[in-house]
Scaffold this motif. Structure first.
Motif, PDB file in Angstrom:
ATOM      1  N   THR A 231      47.820  47.248  33.207  1.00 29.39           N
ATOM      2  CA  THR A 231      48.778  46.076  32.676  1.00 29.39           C
ATOM      3  C   THR A 231      48.728  45.082  33.719  1.00 29.39           C
ATOM      4  OG1 THR A 231      50.623  47.129  34.120  1.00 29.39           O
ATOM      5  CG2 THR A 231      50.612  48.014  31.663  1.00 29.39           C
ATOM      6  N   ALA A 232      49.433  44.102  33.340  1.00 28.14           N
ATOM      7  CA  ALA A 232      49.282  42.822  34.324  1.00 28.14           C
ATOM      8  C   ALA A 232      50.094  43.016  35.472  1.00 28.14           C
ATOM      9  CB  ALA A 232      49.882  41.571  33.592  1.00 28.14           C
ATOM     10  N   ARG A 233      49.632  42.611  36.785  1.00 25.33           N
ATOM     11  CA  ARG A 233      50.481  42.958  37.758  1.00 25.33           C
ATOM     12  C   ARG A 233      50.773  44.147  38.198  1.00 25.33           C
ATOM     13  NH1 ARG A 233      52.749  39.465  34.799  1.00 25.33           N
ATOM     14  NH2 ARG A 233      54.444  41.029  34.081  1.00 25.33           N
ATOM     15  N   GLY A 234      49.709  45.069  37.770  1.00 22.14           N
ATOM     16  CA  GLY A 234      49.986  46.510  37.826  1.00 22.14           C
ATOM     17  C   GLY A 234      48.837  47.461  38.866  1.00 22.14           C
ATOM     18  N   GLY A 235      48.324  46.607  39.558  1.00 21.99           N
ATOM     19  CA  GLY A 235      47.427  47.310  40.436  1.00 21.99           C
ATOM     20  C   GLY A 235      45.649  47.564  40.075  1.00 21.99           C
ATOM     21  N   THR A 236      45.433  46.778  39.028  1.00 22.61           N
ATOM     22  CA  THR A 236      43.826  47.016  38.462  1.00 22.61           C
ATOM     23  C   THR A 236      43.186  46.073  39.344  1.00 22.61           C
ATOM     24  OG1 THR A 236      44.344  45.160  36.765  1.00 22.61           O
ATOM     25  CG2 THR A 236      44.426  47.418  36.140  1.00 22.61           C
ATOM     26  N   SER A 237      43.580  45.004  39.965  1.00 23.10           N
ATOM     27  CA  SER A 237      42.777  44.139  40.776  1.00 23.10           C
ATOM     28  C   SER A 237      42.429  45.130  42.156  1.00 23.10           C
ATOM     29  CB  SER A 237      43.456  42.930  41.378  1.00 23.10           C
ATOM     30  OG  SER A 237      43.660  42.069  40.162  1.00 23.10           O
ATOM     31  N   ALA A 238      43.340  45.665  42.826  1.00 23.96           N
ATOM     32  CA  ALA A 238      43.006  46.632  43.724  1.00 23.96           C
ATOM     33  C   ALA A 238      41.867  47.729  43.364  1.00 23.96           C
ATOM     34  CB  ALA A 238      44.184  47.489  44.166  1.00 23.96           C
ATOM     35  N   VAL A 239      41.894  48.237  42.146  1.00 26.79           N
ATOM     36  CA  VAL A 239      41.120  49.168  41.888  1.00 26.79           C
ATOM     37  C   VAL A 239      39.537  48.516  41.474  1.00 26.79           C
ATOM     38  CG1 VAL A 239      40.229  50.940  40.085  1.00 26.79           C
ATOM     39  CG2 VAL A 239      42.738  50.899  40.929  1.00 26.79           C
ATOM     40  N   GLY A 240      39.625  47.293  40.929  1.00 23.18           N
ATOM     41  CA  GLY A 240      38.290  46.624  40.581  1.00 23.18           C
ATOM     42  C   GLY A 240      37.602  46.252  41.783  1.00 23.18           C
ATOM     43  N   GLY A 241      38.403  45.763  42.976  1.00 26.35           N
ATOM     44  CA  GLY A 241      37.688  45.431  44.268  1.00 26.35           C
ATOM     45  C   GLY A 241      37.081  46.663  44.811  1.00 26.35           C
ATOM     46  N   THR A 242      37.890  47.716  44.593  1.00 28.98           N
ATOM     47  CA  THR A 242      37.491  48.983  45.511  1.00 28.98           C
ATOM     48  C   THR A 242      36.255  49.314  44.546  1.00 28.98           C
ATOM     49  OG1 THR A 242      39.555  49.637  45.843  1.00 28.98           O
ATOM     50  CG2 THR A 242      38.032  51.445  45.782  1.00 28.98           C
ATOM     51  N   LEU A 243      35.951  49.494  43.346  1.00 24.68           N
ATOM     52  CA  LEU A 243      34.893  49.948  42.601  1.00 24.68           C
ATOM     53  C   LEU A 243      33.686  48.854  43.199  1.00 24.68           C
ATOM     54  CD1 LEU A 243      36.397  50.324  39.357  1.00 24.68           C
ATOM     55  CD2 LEU A 243      35.228  52.170  40.567  1.00 24.68           C
ATOM     56  N   GLN A 244      34.024  47.503  43.303  1.00 27.10           N
ATOM     57  CA  GLN A 244      32.813  46.893  43.572  1.00 27.10           C
ATOM     58  C   GLN A 244      32.378  46.852  44.934  1.00 27.10           C
ATOM     59  OE1 GLN A 244      33.390  42.599  45.018  1.00 27.10           O
ATOM     60  NE2 GLN A 244      31.813  41.715  43.580  1.00 27.10           N
ATOM     61  N   ARG A 245      33.418  47.240  45.920  1.00 33.23           N
ATOM     62  CA  ARG A 245      32.910  47.459  47.296  1.00 33.23           C
ATOM     63  C   ARG A 245      32.304  49.019  47.362  1.00 33.23           C
ATOM     64  NH1 ARG A 245      36.780  43.628  47.516  1.00 33.23           N
ATOM     65  NH2 ARG A 245      37.025  42.395  49.206  1.00 33.23           N
ATOM     66  N   LEU A 246      32.464  49.570  46.560  1.00 27.79           N
ATOM     67  CA  LEU A 246      31.723  51.055  46.541  1.00 27.79           C
ATOM     68  C   LEU A 246      30.472  50.810  45.906  1.00 27.79           C
ATOM     69  CD1 LEU A 246      34.551  53.680  45.222  1.00 27.79           C
ATOM     70  CD2 LEU A 246      33.454  53.472  47.640  1.00 27.79           C
ATOM     71  N   GLY A 247      30.112  49.826  45.323  1.00 26.98           N
ATOM     72  CA  GLY A 247      28.930  49.553  44.892  1.00 26.98           C
ATOM     73  C   GLY A 247      28.537  49.447  43.188  1.00 26.98           C
ATOM     74  N   VAL A 248      29.661  49.382  42.401  1.00 25.37           N
ATOM     75  CA  VAL A 248      29.620  49.264  41.008  1.00 25.37           C
ATOM     76  C   VAL A 248      29.549  47.892  40.778  1.00 25.37           C
ATOM     77  CG1 VAL A 248      30.770  49.550  38.765  1.00 25.37           C
ATOM     78  CG2 VAL A 248      30.807  51.250  40.788  1.00 25.37           C
TER      79      VAL A 248
END
Length: 207
Positions: free
Chosen positions: A29-46
């Motif tokens: 959801t908006a303002r729900g923490g997806t940016s944190a997970v999206g950034g984590t995925l990118q830093r893991l190499g996705v």
């Protein structure tokens, strides 16, 4: 004796053998923490898209018609064995893309809706929170029902637990997408990235 960190997640339909080609979709959801997970995925190499803003929302998917999204899917499939995108509202159009997505893995982020709406009301100074709160709760329900009927690998993440146990969240995400857990330097970088307070830019511009 130190306590083991509590898991930040719940999962189902985990595959015994991870397919070489897979697509990771992060929604919530908006303002729900997806940016944190999206950034984590990118830093893991996705691969999460090119020229990403600090919200990690791929411009080829956010606010686009499905014809544009389908072209993006074809392009990413041709150039990346493992890729993904982050869109809090992906549940609203994911059905149209499913036939072309290779081995989709869903990561759904849940956050206390009152906490996210408190921030929204503060920004808009006195706005009636009820319509937005109702929309957030309806979308959370839609996300959950999507995960139930798709019968695909699903990871449900608690944003509150991500904040309290950031490295455990990284471990949960890395295990789910079958990517290596970062080394000590990467752990510190991700811990700083997941600290609440502000959006943070991507470490690099993915090509």
């Amino acid at each position: 004796m130190s306590q083991q960190p509590k898991s930040t997640s719940v999962s189902w339909h985990r595959e015994s053998a991870t397919p070489a080609e897979r697509t990771v979709i992060c929604l919530g959801t908006a303002r729900g923490g997806t940016s944190a997970v999206g950034g984590t995925l990118q830093r893991l190499g996705v691969f999460m898209g090119s020229n990403l803003p600090d919200t990690y929302e791929d411009p080829d998917f956010i606010g686009q018609p499905n014809t544009t999204r389908l072209k993006a899917v074809d392009s990413r499939n041709a150039s990346h064995p493992v890729w993904g995108w982050k869109d809090p509202h992906a549940a609203l159009y994911l059905d149209a893309l499913m036939p072309k997505l290779r081995n989709p893995y869903l990561i759904i982020v849940f956050r206390d809706p009152v906490a996210s709406e408190t921030n929204f009301v503060r920004l808009l100074k006195g706005a009636d929170p009820r319509p937005s709160l109702a929309g957030t709760m309806n979308l959370q329900h839609r996300n959950f029902m999507l995960a139930m009927y798709l019968a695909r690998p699903v990871l449900l993440l608690s944003y509150e637990r991500i904040v309290r146990e950031p490295l455990q969240a990284v471990a949960d995400i890395a295990e789910f997408v079958d990517l290596p857990y970062p080394d000590a330097r990467g752990q510190e970088s991700l811990k700083a990235f997941l600290a609440p307070g502000s959006y943070k830019k991507p470490d690099y511009v993915a090509g």
